[in-house]
Design a protein around this motif. Structure first.
Motif, mmCIF file in Angstrom:
data_model
loop_
_atom_site.group_PDB
_atom_site.id
_atom_site.type_symbol
_atom_site.label_atom_id
_atom_site.label_comp_id
_atom_site.label_asym_id
_atom_site.label_seq_id
_atom_site.Cartn_x
_atom_site.Cartn_y
_atom_site.Cartn_z
ATOM 1 N N ARG A 31 -26.663 12.938 -15.556
ATOM 2 C CA ARG A 31 -26.504 11.497 -15.392
ATOM 3 C C ARG A 31 -27.737 10.786 -15.939
ATOM 4 N NH1 ARG A 31 -24.033 10.177 -9.363
ATOM 5 N NH2 ARG A 31 -22.361 11.736 -9.366
ATOM 6 N N ASP A 35 -25.979 4.397 -11.522
ATOM 7 C CA ASP A 35 -24.790 3.557 -11.388
ATOM 8 C C ASP A 35 -24.707 2.865 -10.025
ATOM 9 O OD1 ASP A 35 -23.960 4.384 -13.961
ATOM 10 O OD2 ASP A 35 -23.072 6.184 -13.107
ATOM 11 N N GLU A 36 -24.965 3.598 -8.961
ATOM 12 C CA GLU A 36 -24.815 3.039 -7.621
ATOM 13 C C GLU A 36 -25.727 1.839 -7.409
ATOM 14 O OE1 GLU A 36 -25.067 6.163 -8.368
ATOM 15 O OE2 GLU A 36 -23.357 7.206 -7.491
ATOM 16 N N ALA A 57 -14.250 12.357 -14.769
ATOM 17 C CA ALA A 57 -14.740 12.235 -13.395
ATOM 18 C C ALA A 57 -15.742 11.095 -13.263
ATOM 19 C CB ALA A 57 -15.369 13.558 -12.952
ATOM 20 N N THR A 58 -16.593 10.934 -14.277
ATOM 21 C CA THR A 58 -17.589 9.861 -14.245
ATOM 22 C C THR A 58 -16.912 8.500 -14.316
ATOM 23 O OG1 THR A 58 -19.236 11.279 -15.297
ATOM 24 C CG2 THR A 58 -19.621 8.906 -15.385
ATOM 25 N N ARG A 60 -13.913 7.758 -13.389
ATOM 26 C CA ARG A 60 -13.215 7.519 -12.128
ATOM 27 C C ARG A 60 -14.185 7.059 -11.044
ATOM 28 N NH1 ARG A 60 -9.686 11.925 -8.572
ATOM 29 N NH2 ARG A 60 -8.864 10.402 -7.076
ATOM 30 N N ARG A 61 -15.342 7.716 -10.962
ATOM 31 C CA ARG A 61 -16.330 7.383 -9.938
ATOM 32 C C ARG A 61 -16.886 5.970 -10.136
ATOM 33 N NH1 ARG A 61 -21.642 7.581 -10.384
ATOM 34 N NH2 ARG A 61 -21.543 8.874 -12.257
ATOM 35 N N ALA A 64 -14.320 3.235 -9.336
ATOM 36 C CA ALA A 64 -14.121 3.087 -7.895
ATOM 37 C C ALA A 64 -15.266 2.290 -7.272
ATOM 38 C CB ALA A 64 -14.011 4.461 -7.235
ATOM 39 N N LEU A 65 -16.494 2.598 -7.666
ATOM 40 C CA LEU A 65 -17.657 1.881 -7.143
ATOM 41 C C LEU A 65 -17.631 0.415 -7.567
ATOM 42 C CD1 LEU A 65 -20.488 4.506 -7.744
ATOM 43 C CD2 LEU A 65 -19.734 3.632 -5.515
#
Length: 265
Positions: A31, A35-36, A57-58, A60-61, A64-65
């Motif tokens: 990474r 992102d968070e 997967a990235t 999607r994550r 969602a966030l």
């Protein structure tokens, strides 16, 4: 009787500014972007769609966030260049580029919708971003790809670029963008990354430039000239060390100066 006093002229408040950042720039276990933390500051997220970075997967994550925090999701489309992080110039035939742009938007849309959101705009990345500033054929191919993906998605790009001209002609909404952490030429284009001083690394300078861009629409070029850069959105690169802290500081300064920070889409 004395003449009535002239009404004082009240300065208009600064126009709203969107804060965007490049997110989802990782692959597998690796990474690059925080992102968070960035999603707690920015109003728009340029999500890598797998061609310069990112994977299923990235995406999607991050979608969602972003949906959870009310951040707009943008498709950051690129040349197919994972090894070079999308920053190497490539000669891609227009038909192929249009298809690949549509492909990337479609891939991200799946995850945006699964998160209860949608792809709200499109922004090219890296070498493609710089190429479509002046290359008519590549700019037209990107616009064709956006149209092929369906819907009148806004296109985010450099003021005066061929990309925004072609997008406007195609009936797509256009959104101008400025960079607080990149050096400008006197013509209002970005200094190529290979040149010294292309990236502004001093946090104080980035904050100062952000405020100037938001309030006056001007930035000082690398050669000293004052350049007009009227932009609705301000980009802060997510791969800069300490990007989340810097973005938070920029937002605090803007809001403290009375600038409304809100998404354009």
């Amino acid at each position: 009787m004395p003449p009535p006093a002239a009404h004082a002229r009240v300065a208009a408040p600064p126009s709203p500014v969107d804060l965007n950042a490049d997110l989802g720039e990782g692959f597998g276990r690796w990474r690059l972007t925080d992102d968070e933390q960035l999603l707690s500051v920015v109003t728009s997220a340029n999500v890598a769609c797998g061609f310069h970075a990112g994977d299923a997967a990235t995406m999607r994550r991050v979608c969602a966030l972003a949906a959870e925090r009310g951040v707009r999701i943008g498709a950051q489309v690129s040349y197919r260049d994972l090894a070079g992080f999308g920053r190497r110039s490539m000669d891609v035939p227009p038909n192929e580029l249009a298809a690949e742009v549509a492909y990337q938007i479609g891939a991200l849309e799946v995850f945006a919708r699964a998160a209860g959101s949608r792809v709200a705009y499109v922004k090219p990345h890296g070498a493609l971003y710089n190429r479509v500033v002046h290359d008519e054929e590549q700019a037209a191919a990107v616009v064709e790809g956006v149209c092929l993906a369906g819907g009148a998605l806004p296109v985010l790009g450099l003021p005066g670029s061929r990309l925004l001209e072609r997008a406007g002609e195609a009936g797509l909404p256009v959104v101008t963008e400025a960079f607080a952490d990149r050096a400008y030429t006197a013509r209002g284009t970005l200094v190529p990354r290979g040149e010294d001083g292309a990236v502004v690394t001093d946090p104080d300078a980035v904050v100062e430039r952000s405020l100037a861009l938001a309030r006056t629409g001007k930035v000082v070029a690398a050669t000293g000239e004052s350049v007009d850069v009227r932009a609705r959105s301000l980009c802060l690169h997510g791969d800069t060390p300490g990007a989340a802290s810097l973005a938070r500081r920029v937002r605090q300064v803007l809001e403290g100066a009375g600038v409304r920070v809100e998404a354009f889409a």
